[in-house]
Design a protein around this motif. Structure first.
Motif, PDB file in Angstrom:
ATOM      1  N   ALA A   1      66.588  35.645  62.064  1.00 10.26           N
ATOM      2  CA  ALA A   1      66.236  34.289  62.504  1.00 10.26           C
ATOM      3  C   ALA A   1      65.048  33.744  61.722  1.00 10.26           C
ATOM      4  O   ALA A   1      64.805  32.532  61.703  1.00 10.26           O
ATOM      5  CB  ALA A   1      65.918  34.295  63.998  1.00 10.26           C
ATOM      6  N   LEU A   2      64.322  34.611  61.035  1.00  8.25           N
ATOM      7  CA  LEU A   2      63.148  34.181  60.278  1.00  8.25           C
ATOM      8  C   LEU A   2      63.503  33.130  59.222  1.00  8.25           C
ATOM      9  O   LEU A   2      62.675  32.294  58.859  1.00  8.25           O
ATOM     10  CB  LEU A   2      62.489  35.394  59.616  1.00  8.25           C
ATOM     11  N   GLN A   3      64.730  33.127  58.758  1.00  8.81           N
ATOM     12  CA  GLN A   3      65.133  32.159  57.721  1.00  8.81           C
ATOM     13  C   GLN A   3      65.113  30.717  58.225  1.00  8.81           C
ATOM     14  O   GLN A   3      65.097  29.781  57.427  1.00  8.81           O
ATOM     15  CB  GLN A   3      66.528  32.502  57.197  1.00  8.81           C
ATOM     16  N   TYR A   4      65.106  30.542  59.555  1.00  9.44           N
ATOM     17  CA  TYR A   4      65.126  29.193  60.125  1.00  9.44           C
ATOM     18  C   TYR A   4      63.749  28.737  60.624  1.00  9.44           C
ATOM     19  O   TYR A   4      63.599  27.671  61.191  1.00  9.44           O
ATOM     20  CB  TYR A   4      66.133  29.132  61.273  1.00  9.44           C
ATOM     21  N   VAL A   5      62.746  29.575  60.382  1.00  7.07           N
ATOM     22  CA  VAL A   5      61.390  29.329  60.883  1.00  7.07           C
ATOM     23  C   VAL A   5      60.632  28.420  59.905  1.00  7.07           C
ATOM     24  O   VAL A   5      60.912  28.405  58.705  1.00  7.07           O
ATOM     25  CB  VAL A   5      60.666  30.695  61.056  1.00  7.07           C
ATOM     26  N   SER A   6      59.694  27.687  60.409  1.00  9.79           N
ATOM     27  CA  SER A   6      58.880  26.816  59.550  1.00  9.79           C
ATOM     28  C   SER A   6      58.082  27.656  58.552  1.00  9.79           C
ATOM     29  O   SER A   6      57.801  28.834  58.789  1.00  9.79           O
ATOM     30  CB  SER A   6      57.905  25.994  60.400  1.00  9.79           C
ATOM     31  N   ASP A   7      57.720  27.053  57.423  1.00  4.58           N
ATOM     32  CA  ASP A   7      56.965  27.765  56.385  1.00  4.58           C
ATOM     33  C   ASP A   7      55.655  28.327  56.937  1.00  4.58           C
ATOM     34  O   ASP A   7      55.227  29.423  56.571  1.00  4.58           O
ATOM     35  CB  ASP A   7      56.659  26.820  55.225  1.00  4.58           C
ATOM     36  N   GLU A   8      55.053  27.581  57.829  1.00  4.22           N
ATOM     37  CA  GLU A   8      53.776  28.018  58.400  1.00  4.22           C
ATOM     38  C   GLU A   8      53.926  29.328  59.157  1.00  4.22           C
ATOM     39  O   GLU A   8      53.125  30.257  58.992  1.00  4.22           O
ATOM     40  CB  GLU A   8      53.231  26.932  59.338  1.00  4.22           C
ATOM     41  N   LEU A   9      54.978  29.420  60.000  1.00  2.33           N
ATOM     42  CA  LEU A   9      55.146  30.627  60.817  1.00  2.33           C
ATOM     43  C   LEU A   9      55.701  31.810  60.019  1.00  2.33           C
ATOM     44  O   LEU A   9      55.582  32.953  60.457  1.00  2.33           O
ATOM     45  CB  LEU A   9      56.029  30.319  62.025  1.00  2.33           C
ATOM     46  N   ARG A  10      56.264  31.536  58.868  1.00  2.00           N
ATOM     47  CA  ARG A  10      56.677  32.656  58.020  1.00  2.00           C
ATOM     48  C   ARG A  10      55.469  33.398  57.472  1.00  2.00           C
ATOM     49  O   ARG A  10      55.571  34.520  56.990  1.00  2.00           O
ATOM     50  CB  ARG A  10      57.530  32.151  56.842  1.00  2.00           C
ATOM     51  N   GLY A  11      54.335  32.766  57.553  1.00  5.08           N
ATOM     52  CA  GLY A  11      53.089  33.391  57.119  1.00  5.08           C
ATOM     53  C   GLY A  11      52.306  33.992  58.267  1.00  5.08           C
ATOM     54  O   GLY A  11      51.198  34.501  58.071  1.00  5.08           O
ATOM     55  N   ASN A  12      52.904  33.977  59.450  1.00  6.53           N
ATOM     56  CA  ASN A  12      52.266  34.567  60.625  1.00  6.53           C
ATOM     57  C   ASN A  12      52.563  36.065  60.635  1.00  6.53           C
ATOM     58  O   ASN A  12      53.731  36.476  60.676  1.00  6.53           O
ATOM     59  CB  ASN A  12      52.799  33.888  61.892  1.00  6.53           C
ATOM     60  N   ARG A  13      51.530  36.891  60.627  1.00  3.47           N
ATOM     61  CA  ARG A  13      51.722  38.331  60.479  1.00  3.47           C
ATOM     62  C   ARG A  13      52.515  38.933  61.630  1.00  3.47           C
ATOM     63  O   ARG A  13      53.416  39.766  61.429  1.00  3.47           O
ATOM     64  CB  ARG A  13      50.364  39.028  60.347  1.00  3.47           C
ATOM     65  N   GLU A  14      52.212  38.549  62.859  1.00  3.82           N
ATOM     66  CA  GLU A  14      52.902  39.116  64.023  1.00  3.82           C
ATOM     67  C   GLU A  14      54.392  38.784  63.976  1.00  3.82           C
ATOM     68  O   GLU A  14      55.244  39.651  64.242  1.00  3.82           O
ATOM     69  CB  GLU A  14      52.291  38.579  65.316  1.00  3.82           C
ATOM     70  N   ILE A  15      54.686  37.533  63.646  1.00  2.00           N
ATOM     71  CA  ILE A  15      56.093  37.114  63.580  1.00  2.00           C
ATOM     72  C   ILE A  15      56.826  37.848  62.459  1.00  2.00           C
ATOM     73  O   ILE A  15      57.935  38.348  62.642  1.00  2.00           O
ATOM     74  CB  ILE A  15      56.192  35.581  63.405  1.00  2.00           C
ATOM     75  N   ALA A  16      56.195  37.953  61.290  1.00  2.42           N
ATOM     76  CA  ALA A  16      56.808  38.629  60.144  1.00  2.42           C
ATOM     77  C   ALA A  16      57.054  40.103  60.450  1.00  2.42           C
ATOM     78  O   ALA A  16      58.128  40.640  60.158  1.00  2.42           O
ATOM     79  CB  ALA A  16      55.924  38.487  58.922  1.00  2.42           C
TER      80      ALA A  16
END
Length: 373
Positions: free
Chosen positions: A27-42
Motif C-alpha cells: 500500500a506504500l505505493q499509494y502514500v503521499s511523498d511526505e509519508l513515504r519519508g516517515n520512518r515508522e510507516i516505511a
C-alpha cells in the motif's frame, strides 16, 4: 486497496496510511511523498510487504540500515533499491542471499568475492553464480553447489571446471541441455552421451560431431523422440532403420531424412498414416509413383494434393480419388475437371465439388441438376 482510490488528503493521513501498510506493505505505493519519508510507516511497510516495497520509500530511508535489513529478509528484489553503501554491507547482503539467491546480483562488487556469501547465494539460486567473481567461479564446491541447484549454472563455471566430469554430470541431472556448456572433451565422451540420450534425445543436439555419427547413439535418440533426427550426421539421415525409427516416433521429422529415404514407400506410409499432409515431405519419386498414389487416394482424402502433375492428370488416379472424396477434384488437372464422368462422381460424393469443375460444365444443365440434389 482502498487507499488506491482515496483522496490526496487521506493518502497523507498518518493514521490511515499506517493502518493500510500494516495490512499490506504494498500500500506504500499509494502514500503521499511526505509519508513515504516517515520512518515508522516505511519500517512497517517493509515488514509487511513482499515485493518492491523498498522501492517506494524515500531515498533517505533507503540508507536506513534497519529498514533495508528488514526489507531484504522479505523481498528478493529489495537489495536493488538499497543505497550503494548498504549494498556493500556484509550482514545485509548475507541476509538478502539467505532469503533469495536472486538478490546477489545487486551486491557490491567487493562482496561478490566473498566465499560465504557466494556459496549461500548459489545454494538458493545456482544462476547467481553468473555474478560471482572470476576466482570463485573456479571454486569446485561453489560450482558443484550451483549446478545442483540449477544445471544451467554450468555456463558460468570456469572453463577448467566445465571439464570436470562430476560437475557436468550433476548439471545434466538437472537439465540435459547443459551439455551445451560442457567442454569439447566431455561432449565427445561416448559413455556420458549414451547415458544422456537415453534420458533425453536433446543430448544429441549438443554432442560432438563424431557422436552424432555414432549409429547406436543416434538410434537410441530417435527412438526416444524422432526430433533427434535433425541432429544426426548427414550419413545417418540416410540410414533407413534410423529414419524409419524416427518417423514412427515423430512423423514430422520425415523432412530431415535424406532424399532417397523420402522416396521409400514404407517410411513415407509410416508418416502418412499419422497425417496425409506429411506427403509434402515425400521425395519426387514417391510423388510420381502411380502404384503408391492409387493406394493413397483410396485411403486419404487429400492425397491427390501432393501427387505430381502427371498423376493429377491420370484419369484412373483421379477417378479413384473422387470416389473416395468429391473434394479431391480440386487437385485434378484442368482437363479432368472438364471430364463429365469424373465430375458427376465427384458431385455425387460431395456437392461442394461444384466449385472445382470447369467453367464449361458449370453451365451444363445435367451438372447443375446433379449439384442441386
Amino acid at each position: 486497496e482502498a487507499l488506491k482510490y482515496a483522496s490526496g488528503d487521506l493518502r497523507s493521513d498518518r493514521e490511515i496510511v499506517l493502518s493500510a501498510v500494516r495490512q499490506n506493505g504494498s500500500a506504500l505505493q499509494y502514500v503521499s511523498d511526505e509519508l513515504r519519508g516517515n520512518r515508522e510507516i516505511a519500517l512497517t511497510a517493509v515488514t509487511n510487504g513482499r515485493l518492491f516495497v523498498l522501492r517506494q520509500v524515500s531515498d533517505e530511508l533507503k540508507s536506513d540500515r534497519e529498514i533495508v535489513l528488514t526489507a531484504v529478509k522479505n523481498d528478493e528484489y529489495a537489495l536493488e533499491y538499497a543505497s550503494e553503501r548498504l549494498k556493500c554491507d556484509r550482514e545485509i547482503v548475507l541476509a538478502a542471499v539467505k532469503h533469495s539467491g536472486v538478490a546477489f546480483k545487486y551486491a557490491g562488487d567487493e562482496l561478490k568475492s566473498d566465499r560465504e556469501i557466494v556459496l549461500t547465494a548459489v545454494e538458493n539460486d545456482g544462476y547467481a553464480l553468473k555474478y560471482a567473481s572470476g576466482r570463485l567461479k573456479c571454486d569446485r564446491e561453489i560450482a558443484l553447489t550451483a549446478v545442483k541447484n540449477n544445471g544451467s549454472a554450468l555456463q558460468y563455471v570456469s572453463d577448467e571446471l566445465r571439464g570436470n566430469r562430476e560437475i557436468v554430470l550433476t548439471a545434466l541431472k538437472n537439465n540435459v541441455r547443459c551439455l551445451e556448456y560442457a567442454d569439447d572433451e566431455l561432449k565427445n565422451d561416448r559413455e556420458l552421451v549414451l547415458i544422456e540420450v537415453k534420458e533425453s534425445w536433446e543430448a544429441l543436439k549438443y554432442a560432438s560431431g563424431d557422436l552424432r555419427s555414432d549409429r547406436e547413439i543416434v538410434l537410441i535418440a530417435v527412438k526416444n523422440d524422432g526430433s533427434a533426427l535433425q541432429y544426426a550426421s548427414d550419413e545417418l539421415m540416410c540410414d533407413r532403420n534410423i529414419v524409419l525409427a524416427a518417423v514412427r516416433n515423430n512423423v514430422h521429422y520425415l523432412r530431415y531424412a535424406g532424399d532417397e529415404l523420402r522416396s521409400d514407400r514404407e517410411i513415407v506410409f509410416s508418416a502418412v498414416r499419422h497425417d496425409v499432409h506429411y506427403l509434402k515431405y515425400a521425395g519426387s519419386d514417391i510423388k510420381n509413383d502411380r502404384e503408391f498414389f492409387m493406394l493413397a487416394v483410396t485411403r486419404y482424402e487429400y492425397a491427390l494434393m501432393y501427387a505430381s502433375e502427371e498423376l493429377q492428370s491420370d484419369r484412373e488416379v483421379v477417378l479413384t480419388a473422387v470416389r473416395k472424396s468429391g473434394s479431391a477434384l480440386k487437385y485434378a488437372s484442368d482437363e479432368l475437371k472438364n471430364d463429365r464422368e469424373i465430375v458427376f462422381l465427384a458431385l455425387r460424393n460431395d456437392r461442394t465439388a461444384f466449385s472445382y469443375i470447369s467453367d464449361e460444365l458449370k453451365s451444363d444443365h445435367e451438372v447443375l441438376l446433379m449439384a442441386a440434389r
